[in-house]
Scaffold this active site. Structure first.
Site, PDB file in Angstrom:
ATOM      1  N   HIS A   1       4.563   8.333   6.593  1.00 35.98           N
ATOM      2  CA  HIS A   1       4.133   6.916   6.651  1.00 35.98           C
ATOM      3  C   HIS A   1       4.806   6.141   6.889  1.00 35.98           C
ATOM      4  O   HIS A   1       5.765   5.506   6.022  1.00 35.98           O
ATOM      5  CB  HIS A   1       2.881   7.360   5.352  1.00 35.98           C
ATOM      6  CG  HIS A   1       4.230   7.685   4.469  1.00 35.98           C
ATOM      7  ND1 HIS A   1       4.846   8.200   4.041  1.00 35.98           N
ATOM      8  CD2 HIS A   1       4.412   6.820   3.488  1.00 35.98           C
ATOM      9  CE1 HIS A   1       5.928   8.041   3.225  1.00 35.98           C
ATOM     10  NE2 HIS A   1       5.357   7.719   2.511  1.00 35.98           N
TER      11      HIS A   1
ATOM     12  N   HIS B   1       4.213   1.618   4.964  1.00 34.75           N
ATOM     13  CA  HIS B   1       3.752   0.903   4.069  1.00 34.75           C
ATOM     14  C   HIS B   1       3.707  -0.459   4.865  1.00 34.75           C
ATOM     15  O   HIS B   1       4.554  -1.752   5.611  1.00 34.75           O
ATOM     16  CB  HIS B   1       4.472   0.848   3.120  1.00 34.75           C
ATOM     17  CG  HIS B   1       5.173   1.880   2.173  1.00 34.75           C
ATOM     18  ND1 HIS B   1       4.684   2.052   1.515  1.00 34.75           N
ATOM     19  CD2 HIS B   1       6.249   2.651   2.636  1.00 34.75           C
ATOM     20  CE1 HIS B   1       4.954   3.133   0.873  1.00 34.75           C
ATOM     21  NE2 HIS B   1       5.928   3.434   1.044  1.00 34.75           N
TER      22      HIS B   1
HETATM   23  P1  5GP Z   1       7.106   6.749  -0.025  1.00 38.03           P
HETATM   24  O1  5GP Z   1       8.477   5.968  -1.480  1.00 38.03           O
HETATM   25  O2  5GP Z   1       7.234   8.116   0.132  1.00 38.03           O
HETATM   26  O3  5GP Z   1       7.878   5.600   1.163  1.00 38.03           O
HETATM   27  O4  5GP Z   1       6.073   6.667  -0.592  1.00 38.03           O
HETATM   28  C1  5GP Z   1       4.607   7.235  -1.106  1.00 38.03           C
HETATM   29  C2  5GP Z   1       3.588   6.059  -1.708  1.00 38.03           C
HETATM   30  O5  5GP Z   1       2.796   6.895  -1.730  1.00 38.03           O
HETATM   31  C3  5GP Z   1       3.912   5.833  -2.756  1.00 38.03           C
HETATM   32  O6  5GP Z   1       3.987   3.854  -2.959  1.00 38.03           O
HETATM   33  C4  5GP Z   1       2.962   6.299  -3.755  1.00 38.03           C
HETATM   34  O7  5GP Z   1       2.694   5.150  -4.397  1.00 38.03           O
HETATM   35  C5  5GP Z   1       2.294   6.506  -2.597  1.00 38.03           C
HETATM   36  N1  5GP Z   1       1.133   8.141  -3.052  1.00 38.03           N
HETATM   37  C6  5GP Z   1       2.147   8.718  -3.860  1.00 38.03           C
HETATM   38  N2  5GP Z   1       0.289   9.837  -4.400  1.00 38.03           N
HETATM   39  C7  5GP Z   1      -0.578   8.795  -3.685  1.00 38.03           C
HETATM   40  C8  5GP Z   1      -1.967   9.720  -3.667  1.00 38.03           C
HETATM   41  O8  5GP Z   1      -2.444  10.136  -4.697  1.00 38.03           O
HETATM   42  N3  5GP Z   1      -3.011   8.863  -2.977  1.00 38.03           N
HETATM   43  C9  5GP Z   1      -1.917   7.295  -2.358  1.00 38.03           C
HETATM   44  N4  5GP Z   1      -3.535   6.549  -2.366  1.00 38.03           N
HETATM   45  N5  5GP Z   1      -1.103   6.917  -2.191  1.00 38.03           N
HETATM   46  C10 5GP Z   1      -0.489   8.125  -3.144  1.00 38.03           C
END
Ligand code: 5GP
Ligand code: ZN
Length: 134
Positions: free
Chosen positions: A98, A100
């Protein structure tokens, strides 16, 4: 099944703002800033090492589309950070590729800092080491 696959399967609700054949864009639950969006591949790839090139390119084109959409929605947006984390050390918490898209506002309190360690490293030596791996 990972949390984003569950969202893609509609097993967990989400606030979707965009969808096509290869990805969806949903509002990140944490909203680091207003409009913080995640672009998620429809197919499960854990990270940048695994993702197919076509999907990777497409998602980044969509990142541009989402940034422009958000800028049109919120005229007070002053910039964007486009961030993509790989492996826990780099802050990846959901092991499904993903990107951001994080809008920046005049007085937001988000900290994405860069550090200058140029005194520690020799660019020429690093260049030589990396080129050996190509
Ligand atoms: P990472 O840290 O892996 O780059 O980003 C994961 C992101 O997923 C985090 O910013 C977190 O807030 C988001 N996230 C985790 N669980 C959920 C969810 O159930 N729904 C949504 N909309 N975002 C989520
Ligand atoms: Zn998944």
């Amino acid at each position: 099944m990972c949390i984003f696959c569950k969202i893609l399967n509609n097993e967990i609700p989400s606030s979707k703002i965009y969808e096509d054949d290869f990805c969806i864009a949903i509002l990140d639950i944490s909203q680091a800033t207003k409009g913080h969006t995640l672009i998620i591949s429809k197919k499960h790839f854990s990270n940048i090492y695994e993702i197919e090139d076509e999907v990777l390119s497409h998602i980044h084109v969509i990142a541009k589309k989402i940034a422009l959409m958000l800028k049109k929605t919120y005229s007070d947006i002053k910039g964007f950070n486009i961030i993509q984390n790989n492996e826990p050390k780099a802050g990846q918490t959901v092991m499904h590729y993903h990107v951001h898209v994080i809008p920046r506002y005049e007085n937001d309190d988000l900290k994405i800092e860069s550090v200058d360690h140029s005194d520690l490293y020799d660019l020429k030596a690093i260049q030589k080491e990396i080129k050996k791996s190509i």
